[in-house]
Design an enzyme around this catalytic site. Structure first.
Site, PDB file in Angstrom:
ATOM      1  CE  LYS A  95      -4.451  -1.584   1.650  1.00 21.39           C
ATOM      2  NZ  LYS A  95      -4.273  -3.022   1.940  1.00 21.39           N
ATOM      3  CD  GLU A 117     -11.859   4.988   1.501  1.00 19.65           C
ATOM      4  OE1 GLU A 117     -11.295   3.925   1.170  1.00 19.65           O
ATOM      5  OE2 GLU A 117     -11.703   6.046   0.889  1.00 19.65           O
ATOM      6  CB  SER A 380      -0.055  -8.151  -1.308  1.00 19.81           C
ATOM      7  OG  SER A 380      -0.842  -9.031  -0.529  1.00 19.81           O
TER       8      SER A 380
END
Ligand code: PLP
Length: 400
Positions: A95, A117, A380
């Protein structure tokens, strides 16, 4: 010519079946247009690229390795499995590639405030991290129910200096957090940048998130060519909103010999309805301001991996499915939990429960392939965040 056909307005595909675009109130459209304009202005700007690369290297720790999982490959017998180690990034997942990219853009746009969010809290933490780094005030919207379920991530965000606002309407989960964040953005677009966490949402976010996450596939391609002297037969990744998968896939999209497999969370089983696998079991619809495959019953959205728990999916994946460029499969909660343990034991690498879905599918596929075939899995994220949850599911007693 590329197989990816996307219009200036972020519409993927042509004719009847298209995806993406922007379906939002006019007030919000103005704010989105400004982001799109800035993204196009800066994405190829040499100074912008240099700054992004600087933080990727010095702060995130890239390039991360493409690791040959020898033990797992030999144990399964069949294809050679490589792991792209996004788990080794600062903050423990992919991320950060995107949040760094977007905050550098926000800085250039003169933003005085960042909003985002978050559902499980991982994107909130990645956003709060870069907001701290760039010293820009940050507000994170989170459903009130999620703030209780993910109290540790709320505390992390606060440690990083962010303000966490609990969304208290409706079901008090991700959807309500998205609604409140969008409303904030529409009302404060003058000085506020909305930092979106996956390859979803209205244009330009899917395109922009893909752009910043493509560093995964670019590195993986270079690394596999160096190690094996050829492209892989398969690239594989878990799909929530689809950002880590599109980041790995996109640099291979025009290499038609490379098969791309996205692994969705099958939850308790596709036929129970409790899953988060819109590409496996859903139909085209509009959600959160863009068109994509959406689960039939979004209220049943569920996955063992909180980061995969989203009823829609990125428009580019929807398009790849429609044109047959990628294949989408699903793996259920139990299979992901097995893969979580298997990779830990064979390689000494504890994967995130999200990433475990991709590992689980590779564990099924590899034995059916020959020794000269190659699979690249995007790992990931790391699983430290999931250890307490897994201990509880396995019935371990952690009390003294
Ligand atoms: C958030 C998250 C995902 C899912 O998001 P995508 O946008 O589908 O990549 C997958 N793995 C990890 C470790 C995550 O934190």
């Amino acid at each position: 010519m590329s197989v990816v056909k996307v219009s200036e307005l972020g519409v993927y595909g042509e004719g009847e079946l298209t995806f993406g675009g922007s379906y939002v109130p006019e007030m919000l459209q103005g704010a989105l247009d400004k982001v799109a304009e800035a993204f196009l202005q800066y994405k190829d700007d040499p100074e912008f690229i240099a700054e992004y690369r600087y933080y990727m290297k010095e702060y995130v720790g890239r390039p991360n390795p493409l690791y040959y999982a020898k033990n797992l490959s030999e144990q399964l017998g069949g294809a050679k499995i490589y792991l792209k180690r996004e788990d080794l990034n600062h903050t423990g997942a992919h991320k950060i590639n995107n949040t760094i990219g977007q905050i550098l853009l926000a800085k250039r746009m003169g933003a005085k405030r960042i909003i985002a969010e978050t559902g499980a809290g991982q994107h909130g933490v990645a956003t709060a991290t870069v907001a701290a780094l760039m010293n820009i005030p940050c507000t994170i919207y989170m459903g009130e129910v999620d703030t209780k379920r993910q109290a540790l991530n709320v505390f992390r965000m606060e440690l990083l200096g962010a303000k966490v606002v609990a969304a208290k309407s409706g079901n008090r989960t991700l959807k309500e957090a998205v609604d409140e964040a969008l409303m904030d953005f529409a009302q404060n677009a003058e000085d506020t940048f909305y930092l979106l966490g996956s390859a979803v949402g209205p244009h330009p976010y899917p395109l922009m998130v893909r752009h910043f996450q493509s560093i995964i596939g670019q590195e993986a391609k270079e690394q596999i060519l160096e190690k094996e002297g050829r492209l892989p037969d398969y690239v594989m990744a878990c799909v929530g909103g689809g950002s880590n998968a599109i980041g790995l896939f996109y640099p291979f999209v025009d290499d038609l010999s490379v098969k791309m497999i996205g692994v969705e969370p099958g939850g308790r089983g596709i036929d129970t309805g409790y899953h988060a696998a819109p590409l496996t079991a859903g139909k085209p619809d509009i959600i959160h301001g863009f068109k994509c495959y959406v689960m039939d019953d979004a209220d049943k959205c569920h996955s063992i991996a909180a980061g995969l728990d989203y009823p829609g999916v990125g428009p580019e994946h929807s398009y790849y499915k429609a044109i047959g460029r990628a294949e989408y499969v699903s793996v259920n909660d139990g299979e992901a939990l097995d893969a979580f343990q298997r990779l830990s034991k064979t390689e000494g690498i504890i994967p995130a429960l999200e990433s475990s879905h991709a590992v689980a599918y590779a564990m099924k596929l590899a034995p059916t392939l020959s020794n000269d075939q190659i699979i690249v899995i995007n790992l990931s994220g790391r699983g430290d965040k999931d250890v307490a949850q897994v201990a509880e599911m396995l019935g371990a007693d952690l009390s003294e």
